[in-house]
Scaffold this motif. Structure first.
Motif, short mmCIF file in Angstrom:
data_model
loop_
_atom_site.label_atom_id
_atom_site.label_comp_id
_atom_site.label_asym_id
_atom_site.label_seq_id
_atom_site.Cartn_x
_atom_site.Cartn_y
_atom_site.Cartn_z
N ASN A 81 0.10 9.48 -5.19
CA ASN A 81 -0.74 10.44 -4.87
C ASN A 81 0.23 11.84 -4.55
O ASN A 81 1.12 12.07 -3.71
CB ASN A 81 -1.26 10.45 -3.23
CG ASN A 81 -2.76 9.61 -3.84
OD1 ASN A 81 -3.70 10.30 -4.36
ND2 ASN A 81 -2.86 8.28 -3.34
N LYS A 82 -0.11 13.03 -5.38
CA LYS A 82 0.75 14.32 -5.15
C LYS A 82 -0.39 15.08 -4.43
O LYS A 82 -1.43 15.05 -4.44
CB LYS A 82 0.88 14.75 -6.55
CG LYS A 82 2.00 14.11 -7.44
CD LYS A 82 2.39 14.78 -8.54
CE LYS A 82 3.71 14.03 -9.36
NZ LYS A 82 3.96 14.72 -10.62
N VAL A 83 0.40 15.92 -3.57
CA VAL A 83 -0.28 16.74 -2.71
C VAL A 83 0.38 18.20 -2.58
O VAL A 83 1.49 18.43 -3.12
CB VAL A 83 -0.52 16.38 -1.31
CG1 VAL A 83 -1.24 14.96 -1.30
CG2 VAL A 83 0.91 16.08 -0.61
N THR B 54 4.86 13.96 -4.75
CA THR B 54 3.98 12.73 -4.16
C THR B 54 4.18 12.84 -2.50
O THR B 54 5.16 13.23 -1.82
CB THR B 54 4.39 11.35 -4.64
OG1 THR B 54 5.92 11.22 -4.21
CG2 THR B 54 4.50 11.45 -6.15
N VAL B 55 3.35 12.04 -1.92
CA VAL B 55 3.45 12.04 -0.38
C VAL B 55 4.47 11.20 -0.23
O VAL B 55 5.29 11.61 0.98
CB VAL B 55 2.12 11.30 0.20
CG1 VAL B 55 2.17 10.66 1.61
CG2 VAL B 55 0.72 11.88 -0.20
N ASP C 164 10.04 11.16 2.41
CA ASP C 164 11.31 10.75 2.27
C ASP C 164 12.24 12.00 2.50
O ASP C 164 13.27 12.17 3.17
CB ASP C 164 11.81 10.45 0.83
CG ASP C 164 13.16 9.74 0.68
OD1 ASP C 164 13.57 9.09 1.38
OD2 ASP C 164 13.67 10.07 -0.20
N ASP C 165 11.76 13.29 2.01
CA ASP C 165 12.56 14.41 2.27
C ASP C 165 12.61 14.84 3.96
O ASP C 165 13.58 15.29 4.19
CB ASP C 165 11.91 15.74 1.22
CG ASP C 165 12.67 16.85 1.55
OD1 ASP C 165 13.89 17.06 1.01
OD2 ASP C 165 12.26 18.05 2.08
N ILE C 166 11.55 14.76 4.57
CA ILE C 166 11.46 15.04 5.73
C ILE C 166 12.39 14.29 6.73
O ILE C 166 13.11 14.70 7.54
CB ILE C 166 9.86 15.01 6.34
CG1 ILE C 166 8.91 15.87 5.95
CG2 ILE C 166 9.98 14.86 7.94
CD1 ILE C 166 7.60 15.76 5.95
N PHE D 267 0.79 -1.21 -0.05
CA PHE D 267 0.08 -0.05 0.04
C PHE D 267 0.81 1.24 0.07
O PHE D 267 0.17 2.38 0.00
CB PHE D 267 -1.03 0.01 1.12
CG PHE D 267 -1.99 -0.87 0.88
CD1 PHE D 267 -3.49 -0.20 0.66
CD2 PHE D 267 -2.15 -2.26 0.72
CE1 PHE D 267 -4.69 -1.10 0.21
CE2 PHE D 267 -3.10 -3.17 0.59
CZ PHE D 267 -4.23 -2.39 0.24
N TYR D 268 2.07 1.06 0.12
CA TYR D 268 2.96 2.32 -0.23
C TYR D 268 2.93 2.89 -1.62
O TYR D 268 3.09 4.17 -1.94
CB TYR D 268 4.47 1.75 -0.13
CG TYR D 268 5.47 2.83 0.38
CD1 TYR D 268 5.62 4.04 0.01
CD2 TYR D 268 5.94 2.62 1.99
CE1 TYR D 268 6.45 5.06 0.78
CE2 TYR D 268 6.95 3.37 2.38
CZ TYR D 268 7.03 4.62 2.08
OH TYR D 268 7.65 5.50 2.67
#
Length: 317
Positions: free
Chosen positions: A97-99, A141-142, A147-149, A90-91
């Motif tokens: 999904n882009k936000v 994407t989410v 990943d950046d955070i 489910f990843y």
């Protein structure tokens, strides 16, 4: 005994005896797990009718006393005598999904929790991470944002975290050291590679403002520079939001991360369901006189002729 189940709405069918070519792969680079298998088909024989009912969007569950993989069928190749089926966990929905998100001083844990809620993902254990996030994300994407955070967290604290999925539930956890004994289970021909191509022994922290040429922090390893020559990396920060102590810590942590000989290994071991990308493993390879803690970069589980084999790509942590 591993079991493979097909879930179509409220209908659950055990397809373990029919399915073949089963493989499960996890990788730090790709985020999430992929699962592949094949189903025999013969449109003239009613014994194979089940194969014809399998469609994209159906759910697959692979288990062995406990759940190992749950995912959605995303690709089906139909051949004359088989269907080749690919699934993602489910990843998949985090990757697709882009936000648009803006975080103003929100801690990393709350940021990630907010992102998961935005796509109605199931949330389980969320480890508290105090690192403050001040950033705007557009057209990402989410998965990319999370990943950046987590990279920001590692740069500031030196600690690494993973967003793992268990079934359909997401958990934010620190790297977990899995004590799995593989010393006597290694077979085939393991390989060991040592490289300095990605080494950095000098770190400069500068402003992300193109008109500001100031160097806000510097970290270097003098002995490494003497031996290998200067290998410099530049990290950009927002000086209006990052205080002096934080900037210095970023330089120190980045030097600690990059100032090393990269040691990697590829090897096959007897299967263990606990082996997955992102986890840590103690490995002894007697042929190379090495006994180290490795990070599992990627892991592929295969089940040829009823056996269970894991192919691992490792990196000294």
């Amino acid at each position: 005994m591993h079991k493979l189940k097909l879930i179509q709405g409220d209908k659950i069918t055990d397809i373990s005896k029919m399915a073949g070519g089963i493989s499960l792969t996890t990788s730090i680079d790709t985020l999430g797990a992929s699962f592949e298998f094949s189903m025999p088909r013969n449109f003239k024989d009613s014994n194979y009718a089940l194969t014809e009912t399998i469609k994209t969007g159906d759910i697959i569950k692979f288990e062995n006393e406990k759940n190992i993989f749950t995912g959605v069928i995303v690709d089906i190749d139909t051949l004359k005598f088989s269907k080749e089926i690919k699934c993602f966990d489910f990843y998949f929905y985090l990757n697709k999904n882009k936000v648009i998100k803006q975080f103003n001083g929100l801690n990393a844990s709350s940021c990630i929790e907010s992102l998961l809620k935005s796509i109605k993902a199931k949330i389980g254990e969320i480890e508290r991470i105090a690192t403050s996030i001040d950033k705007i994300y557009k057209n990402n994407t989410v998965a990319e944002i999370i990943d950046d955070i987590l990279k920001i967290v590692t740069e500031e604290t030196g600690k690494k975290y993973l967003l793992e999925i268990e079934g359909t539930t997401f958990n934010l956890v620190a790297h977990r050291k899995i004590k799995v004994q593989v010393t006597n289970n290694i077979f085939g021909m393991p390989t060991l590679t040592e490289s300095i191509t990605d080494m950095k022994n000098t770190i400069l922290v500068v402003s992300n403002d193109s008109e500001d040429e100031s160097i806000y922090a510097k970290a270097e390893d003098v002995e490494s520079i003497k031996k290998y020559g200067m290998l410099q990396e530049i990290v950009e920060v927002d000086p209006s939001k990052d205080d002096v102590s934080k900037v210095r810590n970023i330089a120190t942590q980045k030097l600690k991360e990059l100032n090393k000989i990269l040691t990697t290994s590829s090897l096959d071991v007897l299967g263990n369901d606990e082996l997955r990308a992102g986890r840590l493993l103690d490995v002894e390879i007697k042929e190379f006189g090495i006994k180290e803690e490795f990070l599992i970069k990627s892991c592929t589980h295969a089940f040829p002729k009823g056996n269970h084999i894991c192919s691992l790509e490792l990196e000294v942590s």
